[in-house]
Write an enzyme that holds these catalytic residues in place. Sequence first.
Site, PDB file in Angstrom:
ATOM      1  N   GLY A 105       0.639 -11.769  -9.630  1.00 36.13           N
ATOM      2  CA  GLY A 105      -0.341 -11.307 -10.581  1.00 36.13           C
ATOM      3  C   GLY A 105      -1.482 -12.003 -10.325  1.00 36.13           C
ATOM      4  N   LYS A 124       1.711   3.441  -5.555  1.00 38.61           N
ATOM      5  CA  LYS A 124       0.723   4.073  -6.497  1.00 38.61           C
ATOM      6  C   LYS A 124      -0.524   3.831  -6.436  1.00 38.61           C
ATOM      7  CE  LYS A 124       4.049   5.645  -9.852  1.00 38.61           C
ATOM      8  NZ  LYS A 124       4.475   5.178 -11.130  1.00 38.61           N
TER       9      LYS A 124
HETATM   10  P1  AMP Z   1       3.484  -2.137  -4.716  1.00 39.70           P
HETATM   11  O1  AMP Z   1       4.080  -2.939  -5.727  1.00 39.70           O
HETATM   12  O2  AMP Z   1       2.501  -1.333  -5.663  1.00 39.70           O
HETATM   13  O3  AMP Z   1       2.764  -2.821  -3.747  1.00 39.70           O
HETATM   14  O4  AMP Z   1       4.490  -1.097  -3.994  1.00 39.70           O
HETATM   15  C1  AMP Z   1       5.453  -1.541  -3.295  1.00 39.70           C
HETATM   16  C2  AMP Z   1       6.573  -0.241  -3.181  1.00 39.70           C
HETATM   17  O5  AMP Z   1       5.824   0.705  -2.529  1.00 39.70           O
HETATM   18  C3  AMP Z   1       7.616  -0.893  -2.332  1.00 39.70           C
HETATM   19  O6  AMP Z   1       8.881  -1.056  -2.971  1.00 39.70           O
HETATM   20  C4  AMP Z   1       7.658   0.370  -1.387  1.00 39.70           C
HETATM   21  O7  AMP Z   1       9.056   1.072  -1.177  1.00 39.70           O
HETATM   22  C5  AMP Z   1       6.945   1.275  -1.984  1.00 39.70           C
HETATM   23  N1  AMP Z   1       6.211   2.420  -1.066  1.00 39.70           N
HETATM   24  C6  AMP Z   1       5.752   2.439  -0.003  1.00 39.70           C
HETATM   25  N2  AMP Z   1       5.453   3.619   0.722  1.00 39.70           N
HETATM   26  C7  AMP Z   1       6.065   4.390  -0.004  1.00 39.70           C
HETATM   27  C8  AMP Z   1       6.415   5.884   0.023  1.00 39.70           C
HETATM   28  N3  AMP Z   1       5.620   6.589   1.184  1.00 39.70           N
HETATM   29  N4  AMP Z   1       6.884   6.496  -0.913  1.00 39.70           N
HETATM   30  C9  AMP Z   1       7.225   5.971  -1.875  1.00 39.70           C
HETATM   31  N5  AMP Z   1       7.211   4.700  -2.182  1.00 39.70           N
HETATM   32  C10 AMP Z   1       6.782   3.944  -1.343  1.00 39.70           C
END
Ligand code: AMP
Length: 397
Positions: free
Chosen positions: A377, A198
Amino acid sequence: MKTIEDYNFKHKKALVRVDFNVPLDAEFKVTDTNRIEAAKPTIMKILKDGGSAVLMSHLGRPKGQVNPDMSLRHICNAVSQIIAVKVKFSEDCIGEKAMNAVDQLKDGEVLLLENLRFHAEEEKGDKSFAEALSELGDIYVNDAFGTAHRAHASTTIIAQFFPEKKCFGYLLAKEIEAIEKVMRTGEKPVTAILGGAKVSSKITIIENILDKVDHLIIGGGMTYTFVKAMGGEVGDSICEDDKMELALDIMEQAKKKNVSIHLPVDVLAADSFSKDARTQIVSVKHIPKGWQGLDAGPETLKMFKKVILASKTILWNGPVGVFEMEKFAKGTIAIGNYIDEATKNGAFSLVGGGDSVAAVKQFGFEDKVSYVSTGGGAMLESLEGKTLPGIAAILEA
Ligand code: AMP
């Protein structure tokens, strides 16, 4: 910056805040010893100087209650094995038991204190509790990057009781150095690769690093908020409609600051969020209804490769696809390989923040990048430009 190198610990008791918050199995055996190994150089330096080490840490979330399942006693053997010195244990981290154990500690010996978080005062940052802890050593060493973003008694408040006698351990110093390299002193061009799910969770990082980088590669789920904001059709891809304006604002800011933003041009789209989904490569701007982008496409990867290989300093935070499913892991693996190649060619590469490290470990890139951060974190907050209280407390006079 005072590090452990600036002190000689001969006949001294070093009170060391380590991060031994390690995973245990059902039999209370340590299943991942990385954090213990990461603290070893600091402990060994103290012992080699002819001093003794009093180690303090938290384990799990006992919320101020004594909980035998979260006793640090469970990890005594693992620590003993790793440092090849029999570790003594104190059943409490303050009070008479701890004081007696410390009094009996001889040069060359190591004492591990019971879980700090068995006392609610630890997380509250209670001053009297910090003072009670401070009585257990002559010099305070903070080597726990994983908790440096918390103003807890043992990570921050305690430092005031060691004027002139506080320093960073090797691990924390290495983390600080790595962040400095990416944020301030790194050779140009500097490239940040931001992935993950996100925009909302990465926005503060993006805003902070726009002043530090030459290139910003955006991948993963964040992509679609940007693409939709620019008029593209993203089908059923993850998208934060309420962050579209913010995405346009970031593009605008980047232009003003001369930062090149690189967004995917093609994606591997799937007809469901599942490992058995049907897939196709489509333009990122024309993802059909009922389909969602779950990984970077081949043209995108070619483009990203060029940028990464031309970089001298690289920060990687977040996967560019849903790497947990093999079908959508190729993009993330490719990025790891490009960073590996760039690193071999002399670039400095830092991976860290949130869950990024999980992807790096899963695909064996740990030894191929220059530095993998040990604090999720804490690294995120550093990348956001925040001063971590645990670090500030050592730097303050
Ligand atoms: P973060 O903790 O914000 O770094 O997010 C990591 C997560 O983002 C991982 O679990 C991925 O599966 C997810 N992610 C990466 N690319 C996508 C995508 N195109 N659609 C949905 N989730 C995603």
